[in-house]
Write a protein that holds these residues in place. Structure first.
Motif, PDB file in Angstrom:
ATOM      1  N   MET A 190       0.810  -1.302  -0.014  1.00  0.00           N
ATOM      2  CA  MET A 190       0.107  -0.130  -0.222  1.00  0.00           C
ATOM      3  C   MET A 190       0.869   1.270  -0.183  1.00  0.00           C
ATOM      4  O   MET A 190       1.884   1.254   0.635  1.00  0.00           O
TER       5      MET A 190
ATOM      6  N   HIS B 155      -8.599  10.905  -8.334  1.00  0.00           N
ATOM      7  CA  HIS B 155      -9.659  10.187  -7.927  1.00  0.00           C
ATOM      8  C   HIS B 155     -10.961  11.180  -8.196  1.00  0.00           C
ATOM      9  O   HIS B 155     -11.036  12.498  -7.760  1.00  0.00           O
TER      10      HIS B 155
ATOM     11  N   THR C 127     -11.263   6.824 -11.232  1.00  0.00           N
ATOM     12  CA  THR C 127     -10.279   6.860 -10.177  1.00  0.00           C
ATOM     13  C   THR C 127      -8.930   6.182 -10.785  1.00  0.00           C
ATOM     14  O   THR C 127      -9.193   5.289 -11.800  1.00  0.00           O
TER      15      THR C 127
ATOM     16  N   ALA D 253     -14.035   3.688  -2.989  1.00  0.00           N
ATOM     17  CA  ALA D 253     -13.406   4.091  -1.722  1.00  0.00           C
ATOM     18  C   ALA D 253     -14.646   4.077  -0.617  1.00  0.00           C
ATOM     19  O   ALA D 253     -15.514   4.802  -1.321  1.00  0.00           O
TER      20      ALA D 253
ATOM     21  N   LEU E  80     -12.041   1.159   0.611  1.00  0.00           N
ATOM     22  CA  LEU E  80     -12.235  -0.302   0.567  1.00  0.00           C
ATOM     23  C   LEU E  80     -12.043  -1.164   1.884  1.00  0.00           C
ATOM     24  O   LEU E  80     -12.291  -2.260   1.906  1.00  0.00           O
ATOM     25  N   VAL E  81     -11.226  -0.427   2.963  1.00  0.00           N
ATOM     26  CA  VAL E  81     -10.867  -1.216   3.839  1.00  0.00           C
ATOM     27  C   VAL E  81     -11.941  -1.416   4.729  1.00  0.00           C
ATOM     28  O   VAL E  81     -11.734  -2.718   5.468  1.00  0.00           O
ATOM     29  N   PRO E  82     -13.017  -0.860   4.840  1.00  0.00           N
ATOM     30  CA  PRO E  82     -14.322  -1.455   5.685  1.00  0.00           C
ATOM     31  C   PRO E  82     -14.577  -2.914   5.609  1.00  0.00           C
ATOM     32  O   PRO E  82     -14.780  -3.589   6.674  1.00  0.00           O
TER      33      PRO E  82
ATOM     34  N   ILE F 140      -5.974  11.662   4.437  1.00  0.00           N
ATOM     35  CA  ILE F 140      -7.300  11.836   4.873  1.00  0.00           C
ATOM     36  C   ILE F 140      -7.760  11.047   5.861  1.00  0.00           C
ATOM     37  O   ILE F 140      -6.994  10.257   6.062  1.00  0.00           O
TER      38      ILE F 140
ATOM     39  N   ASN G  97     -10.267   8.811   7.492  1.00  0.00           N
ATOM     40  CA  ASN G  97     -11.504   8.001   7.139  1.00  0.00           C
ATOM     41  C   ASN G  97     -11.924   6.843   8.069  1.00  0.00           C
ATOM     42  O   ASN G  97     -10.978   6.512   8.820  1.00  0.00           O
TER      43      ASN G  97
ATOM     44  N   THR H 201     -13.258  11.782  -0.109  1.00  0.00           N
ATOM     45  CA  THR H 201     -12.501  13.214  -0.635  1.00  0.00           C
ATOM     46  C   THR H 201     -11.052  12.585  -0.953  1.00  0.00           C
ATOM     47  O   THR H 201     -10.562  11.727  -0.813  1.00  0.00           O
TER      48      THR H 201
ATOM     49  N   GLU I  22      -3.320  -1.034   6.810  1.00  0.00           N
ATOM     50  CA  GLU I  22      -3.920  -0.628   5.176  1.00  0.00           C
ATOM     51  C   GLU I  22      -3.228  -1.768   4.337  1.00  0.00           C
ATOM     52  O   GLU I  22      -4.112  -2.224   3.332  1.00  0.00           O
TER      53      GLU I  22
ATOM     54  N   PHE J  98      -5.193  -5.016   2.086  1.00  0.00           N
ATOM     55  CA  PHE J  98      -4.919  -5.459   0.596  1.00  0.00           C
ATOM     56  C   PHE J  98      -4.653  -6.932   0.433  1.00  0.00           C
ATOM     57  O   PHE J  98      -5.007  -7.303  -0.699  1.00  0.00           O
TER      58      PHE J  98
HETATM   59  C1  LIG Z   1      -9.074   6.868  -3.897  1.00  0.00           C
HETATM   60  C2  LIG Z   1      -8.060   6.515  -2.646  1.00  0.00           C
HETATM   61  O1  LIG Z   1      -6.964   6.244  -2.666  1.00  0.00           O
HETATM   62  N1  LIG Z   1      -8.460   6.757  -1.630  1.00  0.00           N
HETATM   63  C3  LIG Z   1      -7.765   6.551  -0.145  1.00  0.00           C
HETATM   64  C4  LIG Z   1      -7.729   7.812   0.620  1.00  0.00           C
HETATM   65  O2  LIG Z   1      -6.877   7.620   1.775  1.00  0.00           O
HETATM   66  C5  LIG Z   1      -7.740   7.320   2.761  1.00  0.00           C
HETATM   67  C6  LIG Z   1      -9.054   7.516   2.230  1.00  0.00           C
HETATM   68  O3  LIG Z   1      -8.735   8.339   1.245  1.00  0.00           O
HETATM   69  C7  LIG Z   1      -9.614   6.338   1.772  1.00  0.00           C
HETATM   70  O4  LIG Z   1     -10.776   6.391   1.099  1.00  0.00           O
HETATM   71  C8  LIG Z   1      -8.959   5.423   0.650  1.00  0.00           C
HETATM   72  O5  LIG Z   1      -7.917   4.597   1.051  1.00  0.00           O
HETATM   73  C9  LIG Z   1      -8.192   3.491   2.089  1.00  0.00           C
HETATM   74  C10 LIG Z   1      -7.027   2.763   1.965  1.00  0.00           C
HETATM   75  C11 LIG Z   1      -9.520   2.846   1.691  1.00  0.00           C
HETATM   76  O6  LIG Z   1      -9.807   2.493   0.526  1.00  0.00           O
HETATM   77  O7  LIG Z   1     -10.150   2.146   2.744  1.00  0.00           O
END
Ligand SMILES: CC(=O)N[C@H]1[C@@H]2OC[C@@H](O2)[C@@H](O)[C@@H]1O[C@H](C)C(=O)O
Ligand SMILES: Nc1ncnc2c1ncn2[C@@H]1O[C@H](COP(=O)(O)OP(=O)(O)OP(=O)(O)O)[C@@H](O)[C@H]1O
Length: 396
Positions: free
Chosen positions: A19, A116, A131, A164, A166-168, A190, A192, A265, A360, A364
């Motif tokens: 990542m 993005h 994106t 995005a 995606l981690v959730p 950012i 999140n 964002t 993170e 992935f």
């Molecule tokens: C488009 C992109 O790379 N978004 C990231 C970014 O970094 C934090 C936040 O904005 C999150 O939305 C996302 O990454 C994390 C890993 C995610 O997708 O959960």
């Protein structure tokens, strides 16, 4: 194909997750052992390393973020250069664990987001979101000899989502509790959050980008110190300042904070042009130095706390917040968040025995494992996609 079938049939896999986030501080590489799939997934972190970018590389990547300087030739070339760097990071963490690439089943690589566009824009009769993540997976597969799953976000976007966060999905698998509502707060470039209401199902989770994490703090610190400091180490500068309430309230009066989730964002919104405006207004109000560092730190802290109040607490309550990402090392920031959240337990990933930096990259690896199992791995509640999809393209 034989190799893919062999990997598919394994009950336990060794997977490397790669990542590079919006802060562009380096490539995180995590080597994990994954047993099972879906909600039965069990993950052990075996090794982790961060491979920092050189200042020169970081500057080149930053140039790609802006339409004026991110020209097609540069993007084309950097896609392959980053492929080499991601491959080296994977090989590095495998070696650090005392293993060889032939023992590894999979790589899951996020790549580097360079642009993005989460809200649909009309063009040529098509309304599309888009994106772009680079760091060519073909190069990673070629250099390591390991099946590489990458470019996850685009499939969710194709299915009408924002791609995005995606981690959730992985947090749902790994952190959910029956009787506690938990917020997993990541503070990278950012901020999140993923909220797992007590006893939730995948369709019940809430996830969104709160707003700026370290992005504004970093840029302000860089400008205040004429580039000598890249971030406010442990929150030392902000800790010496006083928050200017007038500037803080003006900054909080922003459309992004009012928008209802799902929402994402990025640097396009809270990047250097945003900071130009903050600095202009701060000069008019005579806020500078430590006080400005404290005020933008409070902006991140309070916008996070207000987002819980507005979008979570009234409906689900909130028992515990677990903070991860580089921002968890900023003590002033974490203490401010505690201050704004009376009666809620606020912990860091380290407090519960995990690693804030690895989170993170581990995610992935888990997403790649799900893709290989053919499991849908987007949380539609978080991305806004029309339906679940299997994200990730496979380079054999
Ligand atoms: C488009 C992109 O790379 N978004 C990231 C970014 O970094 C934090 C936040 O904005 C999150 O939305 C996302 O990454 C994390 C890993 C995610 O997708 O959960
Ligand atoms: N010791 C520290 N003290 C204060 N802040 C820190 C410290 N270590 C890291 N940070 C902050 O964390 C940031 C990096 O965080 P992280 O690696 O989580 O971001 P990222 O993954 O690139 O971003 P995103 O999650 O938005 O994609 C740095 O830019 C810095 O602001």
């Amino acid at each position: 194909m034989d190799r893919l079938i062999e990997i598919y049939n394994k009950e336990e896999r060794l997977v490397v997750g790669l990542m590079s986030g919006t802060s562009v501080d380096g490539i995180d590489a995590a080597l994990v052992r994954i047993k099972g799939k879906g909600t039965d997934t069990e993950v052990d972190l075996l090794e982790f390393e961060n491979y920092p970018y050189s200042d020169e590389m970081r500057e080149k990547i930053f140039k790609l973020f802006s339409p004026e300087t991110g020209t097609v030739d540069k993007i084309c070339h950097m896609n392959f250069i980053l492929g080499e760097l991601f491959a080296n990071a994977a090989l590095g963490v495998i070696k650090k664990a005392g293993l060889t690439p032939d023992k590894i089943d999979l790589i899951g690589s996020h790549g580097q987001t360079i642009y993005h566009i989460p809200s649909p824009i009309e063009d040529s009769g098509y309304m599309v979101r888009s994106t772009l993540q680079i760091g060519e997976p073909a190069v990673i597969a070629e250099r390591t000899g390991i099946v590489t799953v990458a470019d996850f976000r685009v499939r969710d976007v194709a299915a009408g989502g924002q791609g995005a966060p995606l981690v959730p999905y992985t947090e749902y698998i790994m952190y959910r509790e029956e009787d506690k509502t938990i917020a997993l707060q990541n503070i990278g470039g950012i901020a999140n959050v993923t909220v797992l209401p007590a006893g939730c199902e995948l369709d019940d989770i809430i996830a969104f980008d709160n707003g700026p994490g370290n992005m504004v703090i970093d840029e302000i610190v860089k400008r205040l110190t004429d580039g000598r400091m890249r971030f406010d180490e442990n929150g030392a500068l902000a800790g010496k300042g006083k928050v200017d309430q007038v500037l803080l309230e003006e900054l909080l009066d922003d459309d992004y904070f009012k928008k209802t989730p799902p929402k994402t964002t990025g640097r396009e919104y809270f990047g250097s042009q945003y900071v130009d405006k903050v600095i202009k207004r701060a000069s008019e109000l005579n806020v500078w130095g430590y006080d400005l560092a404290a005020t933008v730190t409070a902006l991140t802290a309070k916008s996070i706390a207000l987002s819980y109040r507005d979008f979570i607490m009234n409906q689900y309550g909130l028992d515990r917040v677990i903070i991860g990402g580089g921002g968890s090392y900023n003590e002033t920031l974490v203490n401010m968040i505690r201050g704004y959240l009376d009666g809620v337990e606020v912990l860091t990933q380290e407090d519960i025995g995990f690693n804030s930096d690895a989170k993170e990259a581990v995610a992935f690896a888990v997403l790649a494992n799900e893709a290989i199992n053919g499991n849908c791995n987007n949380a539609v509640k978080a991305t806004g996609a029309d339906h679940p999809v299997v994200m990730g393209k496979i380079s054999m």
